[in-house]
Design a protein around this motif. Structure first.
Motif, short mmCIF file in Angstrom:
data_model
loop_
_atom_site.label_atom_id
_atom_site.label_comp_id
_atom_site.label_asym_id
_atom_site.label_seq_id
_atom_site.Cartn_x
_atom_site.Cartn_y
_atom_site.Cartn_z
N PHE A 112 15.12 106.61 -108.50
CA PHE A 112 15.53 105.81 -109.65
C PHE A 112 15.85 106.71 -110.83
O PHE A 112 15.00 107.48 -111.29
CB PHE A 112 14.44 104.81 -110.02
CG PHE A 112 14.02 103.92 -108.88
CD1 PHE A 112 14.77 102.80 -108.56
CD2 PHE A 112 12.90 104.22 -108.11
CE1 PHE A 112 14.41 101.97 -107.50
CE2 PHE A 112 12.52 103.41 -107.06
CZ PHE A 112 13.28 102.28 -106.74
N GLY A 113 17.09 106.58 -111.33
CA GLY A 113 17.55 107.38 -112.46
C GLY A 113 17.99 106.51 -113.61
O GLY A 113 17.58 105.35 -113.74
N GLU A 114 18.83 107.05 -114.46
CA GLU A 114 19.27 106.33 -115.65
C GLU A 114 19.86 104.96 -115.31
O GLU A 114 20.62 104.82 -114.35
CB GLU A 114 20.31 107.15 -116.42
CG GLU A 114 19.71 108.31 -117.20
CD GLU A 114 20.70 108.95 -118.14
OE1 GLU A 114 20.27 109.52 -119.16
OE2 GLU A 114 21.92 108.90 -117.87
N HIS A 115 19.48 103.96 -116.09
CA HIS A 115 19.98 102.58 -116.02
C HIS A 115 19.56 101.88 -114.73
O HIS A 115 20.19 100.89 -114.34
CB HIS A 115 21.51 102.57 -116.18
CG HIS A 115 21.99 103.40 -117.34
ND1 HIS A 115 21.57 103.19 -118.63
CD2 HIS A 115 22.82 104.48 -117.38
CE1 HIS A 115 22.14 104.09 -119.43
NE2 HIS A 115 22.89 104.88 -118.70
N GLU A 116 18.48 102.35 -114.11
CA GLU A 116 17.91 101.67 -112.95
C GLU A 116 16.49 101.24 -113.29
O GLU A 116 15.87 101.75 -114.23
CB GLU A 116 17.91 102.59 -111.73
CG GLU A 116 19.31 102.95 -111.25
CD GLU A 116 19.28 103.79 -109.99
OE1 GLU A 116 19.70 103.29 -108.93
OE2 GLU A 116 18.83 104.96 -110.07
N GLY A 214 16.47 103.75 -119.54
CA GLY A 214 17.68 103.69 -120.36
C GLY A 214 18.42 105.02 -120.28
O GLY A 214 19.02 105.35 -119.26
N THR A 215 18.34 105.79 -121.35
CA THR A 215 18.93 107.13 -121.40
C THR A 215 17.80 108.15 -121.42
O THR A 215 16.87 108.04 -122.22
CB THR A 215 19.78 107.30 -122.67
OG1 THR A 215 20.74 106.24 -122.73
CG2 THR A 215 20.49 108.63 -122.68
N TRP A 216 17.84 109.11 -120.53
CA TRP A 216 16.80 110.13 -120.52
C TRP A 216 16.73 110.83 -121.87
O TRP A 216 17.75 111.19 -122.46
CB TRP A 216 17.08 111.19 -119.45
CG TRP A 216 16.98 110.78 -118.02
CD1 TRP A 216 17.96 110.89 -117.08
CD2 TRP A 216 15.84 110.25 -117.32
NE1 TRP A 216 17.52 110.45 -115.86
CE2 TRP A 216 16.22 110.05 -115.97
CE3 TRP A 216 14.55 109.92 -117.71
CZ2 TRP A 216 15.36 109.54 -115.01
CZ3 TRP A 216 13.68 109.40 -116.75
CH2 TRP A 216 14.08 109.21 -115.42
N TYR A 217 15.50 111.03 -122.35
CA TYR A 217 15.29 111.79 -123.58
C TYR A 217 15.30 113.27 -123.24
O TYR A 217 14.60 113.72 -122.33
CB TYR A 217 13.96 111.39 -124.23
CG TYR A 217 13.59 112.25 -125.40
CD1 TYR A 217 14.41 112.34 -126.52
CD2 TYR A 217 12.40 112.99 -125.39
CE1 TYR A 217 14.07 113.15 -127.60
CE2 TYR A 217 12.05 113.79 -126.46
CZ TYR A 217 12.90 113.87 -127.56
OH TYR A 217 12.55 114.68 -128.62
N LYS A 218 16.08 114.06 -123.97
CA LYS A 218 16.32 115.47 -123.64
C LYS A 218 15.51 116.45 -124.49
O LYS A 218 15.87 117.62 -124.59
CB LYS A 218 17.82 115.78 -123.80
CG LYS A 218 18.75 114.91 -122.97
CD LYS A 218 18.56 115.13 -121.48
CE LYS A 218 19.60 114.37 -120.66
NZ LYS A 218 19.42 114.57 -119.20
N ASN A 219 14.43 115.97 -125.11
CA ASN A 219 13.65 116.83 -126.00
C ASN A 219 14.49 117.41 -127.13
O ASN A 219 14.29 118.55 -127.57
CB ASN A 219 12.97 117.97 -125.23
CG ASN A 219 11.65 117.54 -124.61
OD1 ASN A 219 11.16 116.44 -124.85
ND2 ASN A 219 11.06 118.41 -123.81
#
Length: 315
Positions: A112-116, A214-219
């Motif tokens: 499971f990745g973004e938007h799943e 949602g959208t992965w947070y990239k630090n």
């Protein structure tokens, strides 16, 4: 950022209290047994812990040891013919019992990745001695880790940036959550939890996690708060209560949308190849004193379900 999460926590506390009270009255979904929940919940994997043959390959001993502390037993179970029992022996350290882990799909085809989104439900039982022990020095025991799945040629460990953990922090007596194993902005990010459902001995409690990415947070300091992390907990024979509620969607109470109650979350992941795809079950107790004498404790797991839609409460 700290002030924003403080305000969000206050809002979630009030909302959780309201929805927790309402849940007892509004939850009209009839209970289902394990097999029915597997069939009806768009499940991608179910694991019943009914035999040593299917379970033992996923069980691992404590670090540096060869004897496994988790075994399938038939005398205590939520359904089927067995459950997985972990022993916490006296004079044992943090990793006193080892772990059970498996990928969502053995062939790694489901992650499971973004938007799943996905849900994980399991049932767990705790002995009186397990809950009553002081566990000197312990920072609290874990129940489950949902983390990065394996990739071809790469085995993911349990401490990854995107992990979500349910635990009993500092032995407060109720389940809470944290995220990221210290890799989100350099910290273990705690998720505010209501104490409306406390751990109870000698009964099968039900736990369910909902994750919508949602959208992965990239630090990078860009917070979108567009992910959902929720946790429901139920005492045996009672409806589930929402105890962790981070969602960007406004709450709906008694059919009315409550403006301003959305409190989404940022799930950290800077690895473009990493996705959620692996589950660990374990009573790991951070900093537990290995010199402490205490009666052996036990915790049992049963009825693990991973699904794409919310899973009904058990019968």
């Amino acid at each position: 950022m700290a002030n924003r999460y403080l305000l969000a926590s206050i809002g979630v506390s009030l909302l959780s209290a309201l929805t927790g009270c309402a849940g007892t009255q509004l939850n009209k979904t009839p209970g289902m047994d394990f097999q029915a929940r597997c069939a009806a919940a768009a499940a991608v994997r179910c694991f019943g812990f009914d035999s040593a043959a299917e379970t033992d390959p996923h069980v691992y001993p404590p670090w540096g040891q060869t004897v496994k502390r988790a075994v399938v037993v038939s005398d205590v179970k939520a359904s089927g013919t067995g459950s997985l029992r972990f022993e916490i022996p006296s004079r044992s350290g943090s990793d006193s019992s080892g772990s059970f882990w498996l990928n969502v799909a053995d062939d790694l085809s489901v992650q499971f990745g973004e938007h799943e989104e996905f849900y994980v439900q399991w049932r767990q039982r705790f002995s009186k001695d397990f809950l009553a022990a002081s566990y000197q020095g312990g920072g609290g025991w874990k129940q489950i880790i949902i983390g990065e799945g394996d990739r071809p040629g790469s085995t993911a460990n349990s401490c990854t940036q995107l992990e979500l953990v349910v635990n009993n922090p500092y032995h407060l007596g109720y389940p809470a959550m944290y995220h990221s194993c210290g890799a989100k902005d350099g910290q273990f990010d705690g998720l505010f939890a209501s104490d409306s459902v406390r751990y109870a001995p000698d009964e099968w409690m039900t736990f369910q996690i909902h994750v919508k990415i949602g959208t992965w947070y990239k630090n990078d300091g860009v917070y979108r708060q567009d992910s959902t992390v929720q946790l429901w907990v139920a005492r045996e024979g009672r409806p589930s209560k929402l105890v962790v509620n981070h969602s960007p969607e406004p709450a709906v109470l008694f059919g009315l949308t409550i403006p301003g109650t959305g409190s989404g979350y940022d799930l950290a992941n800077t690895n473009p190849e990493a996705k959620y795809g692996k589950i660990w079950l374990l009573p790991y107790n951070t900093y537990k004193d290995p010199a402490e004498d205490h009666p052996p404790g036990y915790t049992w797991y049963d009825d693990l379900i991973i699904a794409r839609t919310k899973i009904p409460d058990p019968s």
